[in-house]
Write a protein that holds these residues in place. Sequence first.
Motif, mmCIF file in Angstrom:
data_model
loop_
_atom_site.group_PDB
_atom_site.id
_atom_site.type_symbol
_atom_site.label_atom_id
_atom_site.label_comp_id
_atom_site.label_asym_id
_atom_site.label_seq_id
_atom_site.Cartn_x
_atom_site.Cartn_y
_atom_site.Cartn_z
ATOM 1 N N GLU A 82 70.595 98.701 57.871
ATOM 2 C CA GLU A 82 71.185 100.006 57.551
ATOM 3 C C GLU A 82 70.104 100.956 57.039
ATOM 4 O OE1 GLU A 82 75.705 99.271 56.303
ATOM 5 O OE2 GLU A 82 74.276 98.551 54.815
ATOM 6 N N SER A 91 72.737 104.942 66.151
ATOM 7 C CA SER A 91 72.047 103.666 65.981
ATOM 8 C C SER A 91 71.160 103.381 67.187
ATOM 9 C CB SER A 91 73.066 102.533 65.806
ATOM 10 O OG SER A 91 73.895 102.441 66.949
ATOM 11 N N GLY A 107 74.654 108.882 61.685
ATOM 12 C CA GLY A 107 75.749 108.175 62.351
ATOM 13 C C GLY A 107 75.376 107.486 63.647
ATOM 14 N N VAL A 116 71.080 101.309 61.971
ATOM 15 C CA VAL A 116 72.179 102.277 61.924
ATOM 16 C C VAL A 116 71.866 103.320 60.851
ATOM 17 C CG1 VAL A 116 74.649 102.609 61.613
ATOM 18 C CG2 VAL A 116 73.804 100.443 62.542
ATOM 19 N N ASN A 117 71.874 104.594 61.231
ATOM 20 C CA ASN A 117 71.550 105.659 60.274
ATOM 21 C C ASN A 117 72.805 106.107 59.537
ATOM 22 O OD1 ASN A 117 70.553 107.739 58.789
ATOM 23 N ND2 ASN A 117 69.981 109.030 60.524
ATOM 24 N N HIS A 118 72.883 105.727 58.261
ATOM 25 C CA HIS A 118 74.014 106.127 57.419
ATOM 26 C C HIS A 118 73.677 107.349 56.558
ATOM 27 C CE1 HIS A 118 76.575 102.745 58.396
ATOM 28 N NE2 HIS A 118 75.604 101.900 58.133
ATOM 29 N N ASP A 119 72.444 107.851 56.654
ATOM 30 C CA ASP A 119 72.069 109.044 55.884
ATOM 31 C C ASP A 119 72.535 110.292 56.620
ATOM 32 O OD1 ASP A 119 68.859 108.057 54.393
ATOM 33 O OD2 ASP A 119 70.925 107.873 53.692
ATOM 34 N N LYS A 167 69.775 103.786 54.762
ATOM 35 C CA LYS A 167 70.673 104.337 53.740
ATOM 36 C C LYS A 167 69.847 104.739 52.540
ATOM 37 C CE LYS A 167 74.044 101.621 51.989
ATOM 38 N NZ LYS A 167 75.191 100.670 52.001
#
Lengths: 114, 177
Positions: free
Chosen positions: A38, A87, A85, A60-63, A40
Amino acid sequence: MIKLNRDVKNYVILLSLLFFNNCNFDVQKDHPKLYVIEIKQMQFQPALLKVHAGDTIEWVNHDFVTHDVTEETNKDWSSSPLAAGTSWRMVINKNTDYYCSIHQVMKGKLVIDR
Amino acid sequence: MKAYCKLFACSVLYFVFNGTNSYAQQSSKLSDPEIASVAVTANQIDIDAAKLAKEKSKDQDIIKFAETMINDHQAVINQAVALVKKLNVTPKDNATSQKMSADAANTKKILQSKSGKDFNKAYIDNEVAYHKAVIDAVQNVLIPQAQNAELKQLLQDIMPALKTHLEHAEMIQKNFQ
């Protein structure tokens, strides 16, 4: 009908257990896994990941800012920009140091567990 | 660090912590609409500085850093705008955000007067000072004073980006010692 004595039966059971244990180990090696890293709070989480050659890593880009994933030493590969959002996946076959070329202090490491 | 960088950083800290007596604010505490205005202003200031850097610098590290500042701070502004729309809040201009803008305009004049390596050093020195000041202000004033939980959370969410920007700026700054 052949009657097996108890010692022979135990010996056969022991051999069978050893055989199937080896089989399970080989099966695990032959089936690559998928790992998720992740992105993050401006970090790769986990920053250090031990995997087997042939495993797939998904970042996965959660920022809410855009990042990328780039091989650090020779710039051999890069994900190109990953918007919030999104990946990207890659199969890993060797030890790799990588970073975000946009935020160059963000770093990660993949280690092949032999 | 150049004197004007220290002055700018100090003025950001001073006016966020104390407000300004000349505007006779009843309280130095900022309301949520004022906090939203300060947050947007702080991000816009860094975007404007980065645009100047992209115009004037030929150093690839400086240009890439400036591009990151533009993109990241615009993303923060977008988040802030989306939140105030959701909360039906209008950011309220205030003495703090006005003084920040005025000081940023002075810093911009100083940067515009420079060129080449002098500009690169001045820009990155200012980025280090500015991010330190903004991190301090967000952490010690804006977050504690924010009343709305979502606004508070947004301010907390931007802290990692601010700290990464500072670390990145300090890394580039070493090239211009």
